[in-house]
Design a protein around this motif. Structure first.
Motif, PDB file in Angstrom:
ATOM      1  N   VAL A  56      21.051   9.502 -12.325  1.00  0.00           N
ATOM      2  CA  VAL A  56      22.473   9.730 -12.619  1.00  0.00           C
ATOM      3  C   VAL A  56      23.285   9.712 -11.329  1.00  0.00           C
ATOM      4  N   GLY A  57      22.763  10.358 -10.290  1.00  0.00           N
ATOM      5  CA  GLY A  57      23.487  10.402  -9.023  1.00  0.00           C
ATOM      6  C   GLY A  57      23.678   9.028  -8.416  1.00  0.00           C
ATOM      7  N   VAL A  58      22.623   8.206  -8.420  1.00  0.00           N
ATOM      8  CA  VAL A  58      22.723   6.858  -7.871  1.00  0.00           C
ATOM      9  C   VAL A  58      23.693   6.009  -8.702  1.00  0.00           C
ATOM     10  N   PHE A  59      23.593   6.124 -10.041  1.00  0.00           N
ATOM     11  CA  PHE A  59      24.475   5.347 -10.909  1.00  0.00           C
ATOM     12  C   PHE A  59      25.947   5.708 -10.680  1.00  0.00           C
ATOM     13  N   VAL A  60      26.250   6.996 -10.641  1.00  0.00           N
ATOM     14  CA  VAL A  60      27.636   7.431 -10.449  1.00  0.00           C
ATOM     15  C   VAL A  60      28.148   7.018  -9.076  1.00  0.00           C
ATOM     16  N   LEU A  62      27.151   4.412  -7.232  1.00  0.00           N
ATOM     17  CA  LEU A  62      27.389   2.959  -7.234  1.00  0.00           C
ATOM     18  C   LEU A  62      28.632   2.614  -8.047  1.00  0.00           C
ATOM     19  N   LEU A  63      28.809   3.286  -9.181  1.00  0.00           N
ATOM     20  CA  LEU A  63      29.985   3.031 -10.019  1.00  0.00           C
ATOM     21  C   LEU A  63      31.263   3.409  -9.282  1.00  0.00           C
ATOM     22  N   LEU A  64      31.236   4.536  -8.587  1.00  0.00           N
ATOM     23  CA  LEU A  64      32.407   4.963  -7.828  1.00  0.00           C
ATOM     24  C   LEU A  64      32.704   3.998  -6.681  1.00  0.00           C
ATOM     25  N   ALA A  65      31.638   3.541  -5.996  1.00  0.00           N
ATOM     26  CA  ALA A  65      31.833   2.597  -4.899  1.00  0.00           C
ATOM     27  C   ALA A  65      32.426   1.280  -5.414  1.00  0.00           C
ATOM     28  N   TYR A  66      31.906   0.805  -6.545  1.00  0.00           N
ATOM     29  CA  TYR A  66      32.451  -0.437  -7.121  1.00  0.00           C
ATOM     30  C   TYR A  66      33.915  -0.259  -7.523  1.00  0.00           C
ATOM     31  N   THR A  67      34.227   0.888  -8.105  1.00  0.00           N
ATOM     32  CA  THR A  67      35.610   1.152  -8.529  1.00  0.00           C
ATOM     33  C   THR A  67      36.551   1.154  -7.330  1.00  0.00           C
ATOM     34  N   LEU A  68      36.154   1.785  -6.240  1.00  0.00           N
ATOM     35  CA  LEU A  68      36.994   1.819  -5.034  1.00  0.00           C
ATOM     36  C   LEU A  68      37.169   0.424  -4.439  1.00  0.00           C
TER      37      LEU A  68
END
Length: 255
Positions: A56-60, A62-68
């Motif tokens: 969950v931590g890695v997914f969130v 990566l998702l946050l990095a992609y969003t930024l």
């Protein structure tokens, strides 16, 4: 077991030192080596939760990095005004439910397993006192007190604050029913390698069980703030062969 082997690999990757001991060691951050089926189950459950947490931590992240990266002002000068997305809302509802099922099913199985006592071979009663333990083996008519050996009397090789004058002795590979109570204040009988921690409540008899798979001496402590000498009432359980146990019972009966 599979999860245990995986966690050893993860410990090497992330620099986490695995603890394999029957007593606490300096700087350890993991569990002691499991000595009972219950503790093996707790260790497996812990390892499963670590995998879920890491995932969950890695997914969130990566998702946050992609969003930024994807939706900053430079790349997305005209932001979308979409306020709902049925597919995404279904995913973020079902995914947490699936994670809870993955965690909940083995958790409940472990809870029922640790709480169910079947055909106990021996019954041991532990009574918390201020500040030591009294043990009774009702089937063998044995009763004795177990007190911590003072630091001034510790011999080379003994463990400070953990050694006792009279450890409780039980046979290996036998189901032990443990009854826990207190005659004064709240105490708590806890042995990490066994995966047990049961409160000792005055006027109440709590019950748990353990079955140790290998011989040796296992240590625990009172895990309830029971007074000024709370840190000085350790628990020592000596697990021996059936022959040694019979010899110990005979010796205790004669004394």
């Amino acid at each position: 077991m599979a999860f245990s082997r995986l966690m050893v690999v993860l410990s090497l990757i992330f620099g986490i030192s695995a603890a394999f001991a029957d007593v606490p060691k300096p700087w350890e951050i993991g569990f002691q080596s499991p000595a009972t089926p219950t503790m093996e189950g707790i260790t497996e459950m812990h390892n499963l939760l670590l995998i879920v947490i890491y995932s969950v931590g890695v997914f969130v992240t990566l998702l946050l990095a992609y969003t930024l990266w994807r939706f900053n002002e430079k790349r997305n000068a005209t932001p979308s005004k979409v306020s709902h997305n049925t597919f995404i809302e279904i995913i973020w509802t079902l995914l947490p439910v699936l994670i809870l099922v993955v965690i909940g099913v083995p958790s409940l199985k472990l809870l029922f397993f640790s709480d169910k006592i079947e055909n106990a071979d021996i019954t041991v009663k532990a009574i918390g006192r201020q500040w030591y333990w009294t043990y009774e083996l009702p089937d063998h008519k044995i009763e004795f007190d177990s007190r911590m050996i003072p630091s001034s009397d510790i011999k080379p090789g003994q463990l400070r604050l953990l050694e006792v004058d009279n450890p409780i002795v039980v046979p290996v590979n036998k189901a032990i029913r443990l009854l826990v109570t207190s005659d004064n204040v709240l105490h708590s009988f806890a042995v990490p390698s066994f995966g047990i921690k049961k409160d000792a409540v005055p006027g109440r008899l709590n019950e748990t069980w353990f079955k140790v798979s290998k011989e040796g001496t296992y240590y625990g402590q009172c895990s309830e703030l029971c007074g000024v000498k709370h840190g000085f009432m350790p628990i020592a359980v000596k697990v021996v062969s059936q022959e040694e146990f019979d010899s110990w019972v005979k010796k205790q009966s004669q004394s």
